[in-house]
Design an enzyme around this catalytic site. Sequence first.
Site, PDB file in Angstrom:
ATOM      1  N   THR A  48      29.257 -20.229 -67.338  1.00  0.00           N
ATOM      2  CA  THR A  48      29.712 -18.957 -66.768  1.00  0.00           C
ATOM      3  C   THR A  48      29.208 -17.765 -67.576  1.00  0.00           C
ATOM      4  O   THR A  48      28.716 -16.773 -67.024  1.00  0.00           O
ATOM      5  CB  THR A  48      31.254 -18.886 -66.745  1.00  0.00           C
ATOM      6  OG1 THR A  48      31.751 -19.876 -65.868  1.00  0.00           O
ATOM      7  CG2 THR A  48      31.742 -17.524 -66.272  1.00  0.00           C
ATOM      8  N   GLU A  78      33.108 -19.164 -58.743  1.00  0.00           N
ATOM      9  CA  GLU A  78      32.962 -20.207 -59.754  1.00  0.00           C
ATOM     10  C   GLU A  78      32.331 -21.477 -59.157  1.00  0.00           C
ATOM     11  O   GLU A  78      32.760 -21.953 -58.105  1.00  0.00           O
ATOM     12  CB  GLU A  78      34.334 -20.517 -60.375  1.00  0.00           C
ATOM     13  CG  GLU A  78      34.339 -21.633 -61.407  1.00  0.00           C
ATOM     14  CD  GLU A  78      33.440 -21.352 -62.611  1.00  0.00           C
ATOM     15  OE1 GLU A  78      33.409 -20.202 -63.074  1.00  0.00           O
ATOM     16  OE2 GLU A  78      32.761 -22.290 -63.074  1.00  0.00           O
ATOM     17  N   ASP A 110      27.883 -18.931 -60.035  1.00  0.00           N
ATOM     18  CA  ASP A 110      27.417 -18.848 -61.423  1.00  0.00           C
ATOM     19  C   ASP A 110      26.527 -20.015 -61.830  1.00  0.00           C
ATOM     20  O   ASP A 110      25.613 -19.856 -62.631  1.00  0.00           O
ATOM     21  CB  ASP A 110      28.572 -18.660 -62.412  1.00  0.00           C
ATOM     22  CG  ASP A 110      29.611 -19.765 -62.363  1.00  0.00           C
ATOM     23  OD1 ASP A 110      29.664 -20.502 -61.364  1.00  0.00           O
ATOM     24  OD2 ASP A 110      30.386 -19.889 -63.335  1.00  0.00           O
ATOM     25  N   HIS A 111      26.788 -21.194 -61.276  1.00  0.00           N
ATOM     26  CA  HIS A 111      25.989 -22.380 -61.627  1.00  0.00           C
ATOM     27  C   HIS A 111      26.399 -23.514 -60.706  1.00  0.00           C
ATOM     28  O   HIS A 111      27.321 -23.365 -59.915  1.00  0.00           O
ATOM     29  CB  HIS A 111      26.191 -22.778 -63.093  1.00  0.00           C
ATOM     30  CG  HIS A 111      27.640 -22.807 -63.524  1.00  0.00           C
ATOM     31  ND1 HIS A 111      28.503 -23.802 -63.145  1.00  0.00           N
ATOM     32  CD2 HIS A 111      28.380 -21.929 -64.247  1.00  0.00           C
ATOM     33  CE1 HIS A 111      29.703 -23.552 -63.651  1.00  0.00           C
ATOM     34  NE2 HIS A 111      29.668 -22.417 -64.310  1.00  0.00           N
ATOM     35  N   HIS A 117      36.660 -25.011 -60.317  1.00  0.00           N
ATOM     36  CA  HIS A 117      36.036 -25.437 -61.576  1.00  0.00           C
ATOM     37  C   HIS A 117      36.214 -26.941 -61.735  1.00  0.00           C
ATOM     38  O   HIS A 117      37.260 -27.479 -61.392  1.00  0.00           O
ATOM     39  CB  HIS A 117      36.699 -24.691 -62.747  1.00  0.00           C
ATOM     40  CG  HIS A 117      35.962 -24.812 -64.043  1.00  0.00           C
ATOM     41  ND1 HIS A 117      35.920 -25.980 -64.769  1.00  0.00           N
ATOM     42  CD2 HIS A 117      35.227 -23.913 -64.746  1.00  0.00           C
ATOM     43  CE1 HIS A 117      35.196 -25.793 -65.856  1.00  0.00           C
ATOM     44  NE2 HIS A 117      34.763 -24.543 -65.865  1.00  0.00           N
TER      45      HIS A 117
HETATM   46  C1  GP9 Z   1      36.526 -19.830 -68.282  1.00  0.00           C
HETATM   47  C2  GP9 Z   1      35.729 -19.869 -67.049  1.00  0.00           C
HETATM   48  C3  GP9 Z   1      34.939 -21.146 -66.939  1.00  0.00           C
HETATM   49  O1  GP9 Z   1      37.178 -18.665 -68.577  1.00  0.00           O
HETATM   50  O2  GP9 Z   1      35.016 -18.724 -66.824  1.00  0.00           O
HETATM   51  O3  GP9 Z   1      33.748 -21.161 -67.619  1.00  0.00           O
HETATM   52  P1  GP9 Z   1      32.679 -22.340 -67.416  1.00  0.00           P
HETATM   53  O4  GP9 Z   1      33.285 -23.608 -67.926  1.00  0.00           O
HETATM   54  O5  GP9 Z   1      32.366 -22.457 -65.950  1.00  0.00           O
HETATM   55  O6  GP9 Z   1      31.510 -21.907 -68.185  1.00  0.00           O
HETATM   56 MN    MN Z   2      31.494 -21.287 -64.458  1.00  0.00          MN
END
Ligand code: GP9
Ligand code: MN
Length: 722
Positions: free
Chosen positions: A309, A260, A486-487, A426
């Site tokens: 994500t 993440e 992911d980003h 996150h």
């Molecule tokens: C939520 C998690 C976060 O289930 O995958 O998503 P994001 O905010 O990074 O798009």
């Molecule tokens: Mn994410």
Amino acid sequence: MKNVKKSNLLNTRLGFFSLLAILFWAKNIFSYFTVFNLGIESPFQYFILLINPIATTLFLLAISLYVRRTKPFYVTIMIIYSLISILLFANALYYREFTDFITVNTILGAGKVTGGLGSSTLNLLEPIDVLYLIDIFAIVYSLARKKIKLDTNPIRARVAIAFTTASIMIFSGNLFLAETDRSGLLTRTFSRDYLVKYLGLNAFTAYDAVQTYNTNQVRAEASPNDMNEVSEYVKEHHAAPNEDYFGLAKGKNVIYIHLESTQQFLIDYKLKDENGVEHEVMPFVNSLFHSDSTFSFDNFFHQVKAGKTSDAETLMETSLFGLNQGAFFAQLGGKNTFEAAPHILSQEAGYSSAVFHGNSKTFWNRNETYTHFGYENFFDASYYDVNESNSFQYGLHDKPFFEQSVQYLEHMQQPFYSKFIAVSNHYPYAEFTNEDAGFPMANTSDSTINGYFATANYLDKAVEEFFTYLKKVGLYENSVFVLYGDHYGISNGRNNTLAELVGKTSDTWTDFDNAQMQRVPYMIHVPGQTKGGINHTYGGQVDALPTLLHLLGIDTSNYIQLGQDLFSDEKEELVAFRDGSFMSPKYTYYGGVLYDNETQAVAQDLTEEETRHVEQMHERVSRQLDTSDQINNGDLLRFYTGSNIDPVNPEAFSYKDSLTRLQDLEKALGKDSTSLYSKNNNQSTVDQYQTQSYQEYAAPSTGDSVDEATNDTPVTEAVTNE
Ligand code: GP9
Ligand code: MN
């Protein structure tokens, strides 16, 4: 005396109207606290929850105020009241079974979850449900027996208009409060839970209806012929596999590890503490990055937009982009036909599949989208022991997450395709700020940046524990691991502050630097391989699927994929960002400006040939993005038959009782079962998992880490949202 007054009031139209409004509000709030699990995290969210039924209830009931004749008025208001009560009641039943709300598509029967409610409806009824409908009967009875008398005086038009206007104003206020707490609520559509929590059930249903209508329009206009242009592009753009790599990981389990918000700059990064001592942020991931069993990429970019994500998931597993506006998973994930990794691998090589994620299944509409991707199993928060001390607003923390996942993983038939979506790292990175976290904070003026390294370090440790277990139980050797970021974790608006930590200064920081920061890790770890190393090819998430499939020995030439195998000699080193910006080994085009990568300055005095080359890149990027939008908005893959696999059947999948299903399969297969559990003589391996518990690792923070409204002013739209 008092009684007389009360009944007098009910005998007026406005009094009757108020009675219904209050009753409905009460029923709605009752359902919030007894059936729906909306994850309320703060007193402010409680407040919004309490007010959110008001606006729509007033708005809908007020329609009747425009009816002047007596009986029609009472009939109209009772019909409206009954309809919203039935909607509430139906949602309560549905939620009990599916932990989700009813969408328009569910009602229309399209994209319905296996089984529907059907015969099990009766079993879902509870005595308390009487409360949802009994008042309707009581009121009709009172009207019939003249206990409540009909008021023959019509409501003046002015009053009716005042009610409608007031309800719209209340709704605006409600929406404003909601947006302060969760920015992008309507534009990004995170989850149905969020919409109900912030705007109420009626508003959610209306919103869903509008969305459904819009997407259905575009889809209805699409025709099989539209596929021709798409196929042409895909054929021409396809990059043939490199023989040295094709089939290198054939037949192995696939274990995706979603890192993440992890950016490439964290790889090999060492954070200096106050005493100047250096702390390696991700030592374990770094060891993989440098291993000769790992194919690592250091010029790999994320290509997500508002779907964050979920956009990354789309890119990595379907080789298509997300949308330029809003979240693709939420808008179309539960409707479109896909040729996604789990389905392809199931069809081509008999893989089973599962996603593991410690957040609620409706976030990003994953529960519906995954059935369309062909995922056989989805272990969401309901499969985990999630409590206040081991989780935060986005779900279970990574260590308990991986630890608790293996009780399911060990029952999966091999080879399997699995995806573990970690989440602790996150935004706002506020969970491990305590001294006991075991990792120092950075020392900038921005607390988001300061916490980022400690949460990334926590993720690193969680992944290491998981690997240790996999090695112990023997799954490691049979598997190929794909780790990807992911980003971005730090948005462009904060990069000025980050500059000093990455060896730059804030005054010389430009969009060129912002663009470089969009690099994310991508590594494919193949135990036993020695051909690995750090590959400098420029690529993006859209390239991940063909790259992986070729490693697994699967020909992709007949699939509709927009990316290219990163190992291919034909790989075009051009990375499209979702907003039309791009990156190549020579140029960076970002925020509307073209930079020369070598000088890191604005590209000037281009020769004619260079100008042509840049123009071509613009065209190539638009073509790739437009083709993706054409496929997604028109749901074109439903027309495509060229891949010679059976179309995915979303209705075949249900994510309830997955463990029992896996165990039943093990039993049915007997000696032929290939699950780890079966191979281990029907003994669980769960106790071989060693973890340092979350509590040992860090004392939980206060927990009121509500996302800030985005007040960053990022330079390109692609990075507006945290
Ligand atoms: C939520 C998690 C976060 O289930 O995958 O998503 P994001 O905010 O990074 O798009
Ligand atoms: Mn994410």
